[in-house]
Write an enzyme that holds these catalytic residues in place. Structure first.
Site, PDB file in Angstrom:
ATOM      1  CB  CYS A  86      -4.604  14.604  74.479  1.00 27.95           C
ATOM      2  SG  CYS A  86      -6.344  14.856  74.017  1.00 27.95           S
ATOM      3  CG  ASN A  98     -10.740  17.819  76.273  1.00 32.09           C
ATOM      4  OD1 ASN A  98     -11.454  18.794  76.390  1.00 32.09           O
ATOM      5  ND2 ASN A  98     -10.276  16.538  76.708  1.00 32.09           N
ATOM      6  CB  CYS A 121      -8.571  11.199  70.512  1.00 32.32           C
ATOM      7  SG  CYS A 121      -9.387  11.492  68.929  1.00 32.32           S
ATOM      8  NE  ARG A 122      -3.692  12.037  72.089  1.00 36.06           N
ATOM      9  CZ  ARG A 122      -2.660  12.477  71.792  1.00 36.06           C
ATOM     10  NH1 ARG A 122      -1.316  12.137  71.829  1.00 36.06           N
ATOM     11  NH2 ARG A 122      -2.754  13.778  71.381  1.00 36.06           N
ATOM     12  CB  SER A 123      -7.284  14.298  77.404  1.00 32.49           C
ATOM     13  OG  SER A 123      -8.048  14.838  76.636  1.00 32.49           O
ATOM     14  CG  ASP A 175      -3.194  12.584  67.489  1.00 32.66           C
ATOM     15  OD1 ASP A 175      -4.445  12.085  67.792  1.00 32.66           O
ATOM     16  OD2 ASP A 175      -2.938  13.659  66.970  1.00 32.66           O
TER      17      ASP A 175
HETATM   18  P1  4NP Z   1      -6.615  13.762  70.823  1.00 30.68           P
HETATM   19  O1  4NP Z   1      -6.674  13.647  69.336  1.00 30.68           O
HETATM   20  O2  4NP Z   1      -5.343  14.850  71.069  1.00 30.68           O
HETATM   21  O3  4NP Z   1      -6.122  12.600  71.425  1.00 30.68           O
HETATM   22  O4  4NP Z   1      -7.730  14.392  71.172  1.00 30.68           O
HETATM   23  C1  4NP Z   1      -6.750  14.837  68.300  1.00 30.68           C
HETATM   24  C2  4NP Z   1      -7.689  15.304  67.920  1.00 30.68           C
HETATM   25  C3  4NP Z   1      -8.127  16.350  67.149  1.00 30.68           C
HETATM   26  C4  4NP Z   1      -7.114  16.693  66.559  1.00 30.68           C
HETATM   27  C5  4NP Z   1      -5.632  16.492  66.723  1.00 30.68           C
HETATM   28  C6  4NP Z   1      -5.466  15.208  67.785  1.00 30.68           C
HETATM   29  N1  4NP Z   1      -7.148  18.003  65.573  1.00 30.68           N
HETATM   30  O5  4NP Z   1      -6.118  18.328  64.845  1.00 30.68           O
HETATM   31  O6  4NP Z   1      -8.258  18.253  65.084  1.00 30.68           O
END
Ligand code: 4NP
Length: 152
Positions: A7, A10, A12-14, A117
């Site tokens: 994702c 790295n 939240c989702r992955s 997201d």
């Molecule tokens: P993820 O979510 O891609 O599901 O891990 C996010 C976590 C942090 C950020 C963006 C998306 N960020 O911009 O810091």
């Protein structure tokens, strides 16, 4: 089989996809190796977001030991399949593909939709968990039906 979940952050989702797939594969007796990575570098070395850790815990999984790392082109050599959450992840990973073999390894986790997201919306963690779990289950079912059969 070696599977990488990808994702943006790295955190939240992955990490959820990593924990869920690892759990389901083990449950089915599959000797699969699962990892996750983010296309971004902001959170390298950090544990998953506390909201991802709590939603996993709610469904009986502990993902707190995972640590964030950034996706790199080497992952396209190391993994058999790379599952991404949305179109941005897909484009970012495909940008690093060097040939058709790399390109064919990369797929959206869900066939018909993206995994949104949840970083800026606490309410999304529960539906996101369930979407990812459904995607992981579908992949396992598909593999058991089509691939494992051909093994002696
Ligand atoms: P993820 O979510 O891609 O599901 O891990 C996010 C976590 C942090 C950020 C963006 C998306 N960020 O911009 O810091």
């Amino acid at each position: 089989m070696k599977i990488l979940m990808v994702c943006l952050g790295n955190i939240c989702r992955s990490p959820l996809a990593h924990g869920i797939m690892e759990h389901l594969a083990k449950e089915r007796g599959l000797n699969w190796e699962i990892d996750s990575a983010g296309t971004g570098s902001w959170h390298i070395g950090q544990p998953p977001d506390h909201r991802a850790v709590s939603i996993a815990k709610k469904y009986g999984l502990d993902i707190s030991n995972q640590r964030c790392r950034q996706f790199s082109v080497i992952d396209l050599d190391s993994y058999d399949q790379i599952f991404v959450m949305d179109e941005t992840n897909l484009n970012d990973v495909l940008k690093q593909a060097r040939n058709d073999q790399d390109t064919t390894k990369v797929k959206l986790l869900l066939d018909q939709q993206i995994v949104p997201d949840p970083y800026h919306d606490d309410e999304l963690f529960d539906p996101v968990y369930r979407m990812i779990a459904a995607g992981c289950k579908a992949i396992i079912e598909w593999e058991l039906k089509h691939k494992q059969k051909s093994k002696p």
